[in-house]
Design an enzyme around this catalytic site. Structure first.
Site, PDB file in Angstrom:
ATOM      1  N   HIS A 105       0.817  -1.208   0.000  1.00 12.42           N
ATOM      2  CA  HIS A 105       0.000   0.000   0.000  1.00 12.42           C
ATOM      3  C   HIS A 105       0.856   1.266   0.000  1.00 12.42           C
ATOM      4  CE1 HIS A 105       0.235  -0.191   4.560  1.00 12.42           C
ATOM      5  NE2 HIS A 105       0.226   1.123   4.423  1.00 12.42           N
ATOM      6  N   ASP A 120       1.165  -7.709   2.154  1.00 13.62           N
ATOM      7  CA  ASP A 120       1.354  -6.274   1.987  1.00 13.62           C
ATOM      8  C   ASP A 120       2.847  -5.940   1.819  1.00 13.62           C
ATOM      9  OD1 ASP A 120       0.913  -3.588   1.834  1.00 13.62           O
ATOM     10  OD2 ASP A 120      -0.237  -3.431   3.678  1.00 13.62           O
ATOM     11  N   SER A 151       3.957   2.213   8.471  1.00 19.24           N
ATOM     12  CA  SER A 151       3.697   1.258   7.398  1.00 19.24           C
ATOM     13  C   SER A 151       4.965   1.028   6.590  1.00 19.24           C
ATOM     14  CB  SER A 151       2.596   1.779   6.474  1.00 19.24           C
ATOM     15  OG  SER A 151       1.354   1.760   7.107  1.00 19.24           O
TER      16      SER A 151
END
Length: 722
Positions: free
Chosen positions: A85, A222, A658
């Site tokens: 992402h 991810d 992240s």
């Protein structure tokens, strides 16, 4: 107490506090880590904790920022791993309906096949951090108030940045800590040639989609890979076929031993923002008005995008990044609001604040030093909150291209000034990124959706009481209060039809023009930007005046808090602010809702179990076949009889973390952090050691997917994972 000694004072109590604070709480500044060495070792760290505060040494030298996400070098050839992402903007930018990299994924089989990342993509390598509190908050600045104080601090920041960036190829920032009580000058190598190397298929990288976002159990791959390139001389350069892969001094190695439940893990990264020291009035405003208002607006915007792009794959691709960002914030904020509602958070914050005030008022010297700020800060915050209520809908209502026009005109106005006097964001150092932002808009702007969004939120804005409306905006855009729907749509249609800024060449041409050209233009968005400029300046100056007073009062409140906590032997780590931090904990499950138990790991078995062949659960056929074949190789975990996919850890993290590497006790890569759990996202405001868990991608699943599904042998060999 001056700023430098205050910095030392803020950090000094850490050794005393180590036994008092829960071991897993805290996003620690690297320079704080020696003081918590005992906790790090007790939790399981095998390496010398002192090495973690050396930013240019291993492992910190391998951890990098993408300017909103974290990443790390994983090979001597500048290979970068981060979350899917986090690379989504580049995947989206390179996608078309004919070459849909979002859906199918991407793998470069050679250096030559690697694709330029989205315009403006960067890799930032931190090379130095210096305390500059004394320079920023010198005696002259301390004597100033309001806008004069704000402007003086900004001038100091620009001067420090300009001197730092004399070393070409570096980006420098001055970051504020403890409510602008402490300032640090951070120097980073800015690598501008970033290329997309590998991304798994959408329903690997986003498996579970919005349905599983912030949810456990999770089965999401991810991860994605970039590569950093530099010029032939080894220095940062713009994209060129002659550039070569960057050779970092340090890179992370994949774990040599399996990760198990109970093992030590740590995260090094760039967490965006937490609000644990916000005052009770701010907490009440956020969850009593601001957050519910934003949740409602974001939900409406997401529904609108879905409606306007349905059946138009090009529109879906262009809006994919916006949907991902909005959807993530929307669900996060819903989780925060749900945790806050019915809780005692405000009561506890109020009691703690009352205790601080009582401590200050119990001593004449403390009362003289901090009393006025404690009395004034809530009044000042209330003024800012009232302004926010007036402007939140306005911010959502304005067309994207009007905002672009406003930025272009501001740039032209600022170019008339000496570079040192220009606003932050409009100096020569910012020109390339601003230009690249205009270029990137070409693949991220869908006029049909943008127009519908503008009509939708303008209708809400114009329906407000007259005293909530900005008369300059109404005049500049040709709007009236309570405008009939047909008239509003016609006016918005005319604004869009009267501008050519949707064309990339036209936008870039305006980037070079002078302010006089803007002031003579008949382009509807350019003309509106010129008409609104004076009001924009007035609102900015008003915000600076108020902000200067708030900064002064807030810094005093934080100074009082640090002194109060220090008197009890307790540490005050600063709220996250986008700078490098370290968190540590252990791999651990927890009790879930309604008597359930969350195990520490999920496995490949969960993917076909969730697979529906549609929507958020549409795993690729190639992956399902590989899972069915049951070949785990060295990536399987005997106790699970499968490959671990995701795991939970007691790591204190937030947005911006992240893509952060998750490291084991020997600083080897065992995973990537990518999420938290919905019932614990309130930890941005109120840390809860019982519920806080971070969700991490297990590096064994990443390698299994790369080997058995995507056949990314070139990259596995480069990472020494074959």
């Amino acid at each position: 107490m001056n700023a430098v000694s205050l910095t030392r004072f803020a950090l000094a109590p850490l050794a005393l506090a180590a036994g008092l604070a829960h071991a897993n709480e805290g996003m620690w500044m690297p320079q704080q880590l020696p003081q918590i060495a005992k906790d790090l070792k007790a939790t399981g760290l095998a390496m010398d904790p002192a090495k973690l505060n050396k930013l240019t040494e291993f492992p910190m030298g391998a951890v990098i920022s993408l300017g909103g996400c974290t990443a790390s070098f994983v090979s001597p050839q500048g290979l970068v791993v981060t979350n899917h992402h986090c690379a989504y903007g580049s995947i989206q930018y390179n996608s078309t309906p004919q070459r849909d990299l979002i859906k199918k994924g991407f793998l470069a089989n050679s250096f030559e096949e690697e694709l330029p990342a989205a315009p403006g993509s960067r890799v930032f390598v931190t090379v130095d951090v210096k305390d500059v509190s004394a320079e920023v908050l010198d005696a002259k600045v301390q004597a100033l108030k309001g806008k004069a104080r704000t402007d003086a601090i900004e001038a100091k920041q620009k001067s420090l940045i300009a001197a730092c960036e004399q070393d070409k190829g570096h980006r420098c920032t001055v970051s504020a800590f403890y409510g602008s009580l402490v300032f640090q000058l951070i120097k980073q190598m800015e690598i501008r040639d970033v290329r997309l190397v590998h991304a798994p298929a959408d329903m690997v990288g986003r498996f579970g989609g919005d349905t599983d976002n912030w949810i456990w159990p999770r089965h999401t791959g991810d991860y994605s890979f970039y590569r950093a390139y530099v010029g032939p001389d080894g220095k940062p350069a713009d994209y060129s076929k002659d550039n070569k892969p960057f050779q970092p001094k340090h890179f992370l190695k994949l774990a040599s031993t399996p990760l198990n439940e109970g093992d030590f893990v740590m995260v090094t990264g760039y967490p965006g923002r937490t609000n644990r020291y916000r005052l009770p009035s701010e907490v009440d405003f956020t969850f009593g008005w601001e957050r519910p208002t934003s949740i409602k607006a974001f939900g409406e915007y997401l529904d609108l995008i879905k409606r306007e792009t349905e059946g138009r794959r090009d529109g879906e691709i262009k809006m994919a990044g916006t949907v991902a960002g909005l959807g993530n914030a929307y669900k996060n904020w819903q989780g925060q609001q749900a945790s806050y509602n019915g809780s005692d958070i405000l009561a506890r914050k109020s009691a703690a604040y009352a205790e601080l005030k009582a401590w200050v008022n119990a001593d004449a010297k403390r009362r003289e030093q901090f009393g006025a700020s404690l009395e004034n800060v809530d009044r000042l915050l209330a003024e800012r909150q009232a302004l926010a209520k007036r402007e939140v809908l306005l911010g959502l209502s304005l067309p994207t291209l009007l905002n672009s026009a406003a930025g272009l005109y501001e740039g032209a106005v600022q170019r008339k000034l000496p570079d040192a006097e220009r606003k932050l964001g409009f100096q020569e150092r910012d020109a390339l990124r601003r230009r690249q932002g205009l270029e990137a808009l070409d693949r991220r702007y869908d006029e049909q959706t943008d127009k519908a969004k503008t009509v939708h939120f303008l209708a809400q804005y114009l329906a407000q009481p007259a005293d909530m409306l900005n008369q300059a905006v109404l005049k500049g855009l040709g709007l009236t209060p309570n405008m009939p729907a047909d008239a509003l749509k016609a006016r918005v249609d005319a604004l869009y039809a009267g501008s050519k800024l949707a064309d990339k060449a036209e936008r870039l041409a305006w980037f070079e023009r002078g302010s006089e050209d803007f002031e003579k233009s008949s382009d509807s968005f350019i003309a509106a930007a010129v008409a609104l400029h004076a009001d924009s300046e007035a609102r900015e100056n008003r915000a600076k005046e108020l902000g200067g007073h708030i900064q002064q009062a807030y810094a005093d409140v934080m100074k009082a808090l640090i002194a109060f906590k220090g008197s009890k032997g307790q540490a005050v780590y600063p709220d996250a602010n986008g700078t490098l931090r370290v968190s540590f904990g252990k791999v651990a499950g927890r009790d879930g809702a309604d008597g359930t138990t969350w195990t520490a790991f999920t496995t490949l078995r969960g993917i076909p179990a969730k697979h529906q062949g549609k929507g958020d659960f549409d795993a690729p056929a190639e992956q399902l076949a590989a899972i069915k074949a049951g070949e785990f190789g060295k990536y399987g975990m005997k106790s699970l009889n499968s490959v671990p996919v995701n795991f939970l850890a007691t790591l204190d993290t937030t947005g911006g973390n992240s893509g952060s590497p998750v490291l084991n006790k020997n600083a080897e890569l065992v995973g990537l952090l990518f999420d938290g759990t919905l019932d614990a996202v309130i930890s941005d405001w109120d840390f809860n050691e019982k519920t806080t868990r971070s969700i991490c991608l297990d590096a064994r699943y990443m390698q299994w997917q790369m080997k058995y599904v995507d056949r990314a042998d070139r990259l596995l060999k480069e990472m020494n994972a074959m």
